[in-house]
Design a protein around this motif. Structure first.
Motif, PDB file in Angstrom:
ATOM      1  N   ALA A  27       6.516  -6.129   5.776  1.00 25.79           N
ATOM      2  CA  ALA A  27       5.323  -6.967   5.643  1.00 25.79           C
ATOM      3  C   ALA A  27       4.198  -6.196   4.950  1.00 25.79           C
ATOM      4  N   ILE A  28       4.014  -4.932   5.328  1.00 29.09           N
ATOM      5  CA  ILE A  28       2.984  -4.105   4.689  1.00 29.09           C
ATOM      6  C   ILE A  28       3.286  -3.974   3.195  1.00 29.09           C
ATOM      7  N   ALA A  29       4.526  -3.659   2.860  1.00 26.12           N
ATOM      8  CA  ALA A  29       4.915  -3.489   1.455  1.00 26.12           C
ATOM      9  C   ALA A  29       4.714  -4.777   0.667  1.00 26.12           C
ATOM     10  N   ASN A  30       5.112  -5.907   1.256  1.00 31.98           N
ATOM     11  CA  ASN A  30       4.934  -7.199   0.574  1.00 31.98           C
ATOM     12  C   ASN A  30       3.465  -7.535   0.398  1.00 31.98           C
ATOM     13  N   THR A  31       2.661  -7.243   1.401  1.00 34.63           N
ATOM     14  CA  THR A  31       1.224  -7.505   1.303  1.00 34.63           C
ATOM     15  C   THR A  31       0.591  -6.636   0.236  1.00 34.63           C
ATOM     16  N   MET A  32       0.926  -5.365   0.215  1.00 35.57           N
ATOM     17  CA  MET A  32       0.349  -4.469  -0.782  1.00 35.57           C
ATOM     18  C   MET A  32       0.784  -4.876  -2.183  1.00 35.57           C
ATOM     19  N   ASP A  33       1.996  -5.374  -2.315  1.00 36.33           N
ATOM     20  CA  ASP A  33       2.487  -5.849  -3.601  1.00 36.33           C
ATOM     21  C   ASP A  33       1.617  -6.998  -4.119  1.00 36.33           C
ATOM     22  N   LEU A  34       1.124  -7.838  -3.209  1.00 38.92           N
ATOM     23  CA  LEU A  34       0.228  -8.933  -3.601  1.00 38.92           C
ATOM     24  C   LEU A  34      -1.056  -8.419  -4.253  1.00 38.92           C
ATOM     25  N   GLY A  36      -1.316  -5.674  -6.077  1.00 42.05           N
ATOM     26  CA  GLY A  36      -1.064  -4.833  -7.230  1.00 42.05           C
ATOM     27  C   GLY A  36      -0.595  -3.429  -6.917  1.00 42.05           C
ATOM     28  N   VAL A  37      -0.294  -3.153  -5.656  1.00 43.86           N
ATOM     29  CA  VAL A  37       0.234  -1.839  -5.297  1.00 43.86           C
ATOM     30  C   VAL A  37       1.755  -1.946  -5.318  1.00 43.86           C
ATOM     31  N   ASN A  38       2.389  -1.001  -5.956  1.00 45.72           N
ATOM     32  CA  ASN A  38       3.839  -0.962  -6.057  1.00 45.72           C
ATOM     33  C   ASN A  38       4.475  -1.167  -4.675  1.00 45.72           C
ATOM     34  N   HIS A  39       5.468  -2.037  -4.606  1.00 43.27           N
ATOM     35  CA  HIS A  39       6.142  -2.367  -3.341  1.00 43.27           C
ATOM     36  C   HIS A  39       6.670  -1.108  -2.649  1.00 43.27           C
ATOM     37  N   THR A  40       7.248  -0.200  -3.424  1.00 46.39           N
ATOM     38  CA  THR A  40       7.791   1.038  -2.860  1.00 46.39           C
ATOM     39  C   THR A  40       6.686   1.886  -2.248  1.00 46.39           C
ATOM     40  N   PHE A  41       5.522   1.918  -2.902  1.00 48.80           N
ATOM     41  CA  PHE A  41       4.390   2.671  -2.363  1.00 48.80           C
ATOM     42  C   PHE A  41       3.947   2.051  -1.045  1.00 48.80           C
ATOM     43  N   GLY A  42       4.003   0.726  -0.982  1.00 44.87           N
ATOM     44  CA  GLY A  42       3.674   0.041   0.262  1.00 44.87           C
ATOM     45  C   GLY A  42       4.635   0.392   1.382  1.00 44.87           C
ATOM     46  N   ARG A  43       5.915   0.508   1.051  1.00 43.79           N
ATOM     47  CA  ARG A  43       6.907   0.932   2.055  1.00 43.79           C
ATOM     48  C   ARG A  43       6.590   2.336   2.548  1.00 43.79           C
ATOM     49  N   LEU A  44       6.253   3.229   1.618  1.00 43.58           N
ATOM     50  CA  LEU A  44       5.912   4.594   2.011  1.00 43.58           C
ATOM     51  C   LEU A  44       4.716   4.588   2.956  1.00 43.58           C
ATOM     52  N   TYR A  45       3.694   3.823   2.623  1.00 41.84           N
ATOM     53  CA  TYR A  45       2.532   3.743   3.514  1.00 41.84           C
ATOM     54  C   TYR A  45       2.962   3.209   4.885  1.00 41.84           C
TER      55      TYR A  45
END
Length: 186
Positions: A27-34, A36-45
């Motif tokens: 959910a964090i990764a998908n939200t960050m992707d919205l 403009g943050v790379n989905h993978t970077f969101g997963r890392l966060y």
């Protein structure tokens, strides 16, 4: 639903904590992707958010199965957004990073910096053009048609400038924490 049998929890009916974390990380990764943050970077966060401890680049690389160069880029991006912080102390001579876990502060840092950049770029651009438009409007060599077009452009830019002045006030309040519940500011 958790079932009890003679005072003991039936562990087979409990959801797996790591699976639950994984749902939130996604959910964090998908939200960050919205935003403009790379989905993978969101997963890392998301992974770092749940770690509750500093991590080295090597630990992050292993948890994400990413190359060292991609991991460095992800860490640099998240650090610039102030979603993770580089710590002063090292672990085995390696830099350590820690996630910002206060979502109010993450919102403040992320959107505050993005909006401030927009304000700075746009006000600089608008303010660089207004004097030249004014000169066109006031010049006796400007045709009536060009003067009218320049006046329309000037009015649009003055309206845009007022918006960006307002947005600067919003950013200032955001950075001060004016929009958060009082408990979030402590």
């Amino acid at each position: 639903m958790v079932k009890e049998t003679t005072g003991n929890l039936n562990h087979s009916s409990l959801p797996d904590r790591y699976e639950l974390r994984e749902k939130v990380i996604d959910a964090i990764a998908n939200t960050m992707d919205l935003y403009g943050v790379n989905h993978t970077f969101g997963r890392l966060y998301g992974i770092m958010y749940f770690e509750d401890r500093p991590m080295t680049l090597e630990e992050m690389k292993n948890s994400m199965n990413m190359s060292k160069s991609n991991m460095s880029y992800a860490v640099r991006s998240l650090t610039e957004s102030q979603m993770i912080y580089k710590l002063e102390e090292k672990k085995d001579r390696q830099d350590q990073y820690l996630a910002e876990t206060d979502f109010y502060r993450t919102f403040q840092n992320f959107f505050g910096s993005k909006l401030q950049r927009e304000v700075d770029v746009m006000l600089e651009g608008i303010r660089a053009v207004i004097p030249d438009l004014s000169a066109i409007i006031l010049s006796e060599h400007t045709s009536p048609e060009d003067r009218n077009e320049a006046l329309r452009d000037l009015h649009k830019l003055q309206h845009a400038e007022q918006y960006y002045i307002w947005l600067q006030g919003f950013v200032d309040q955001l950075q001060e924490g004016s929009f958060y519940p009082s408990s979030a500011q402590e």
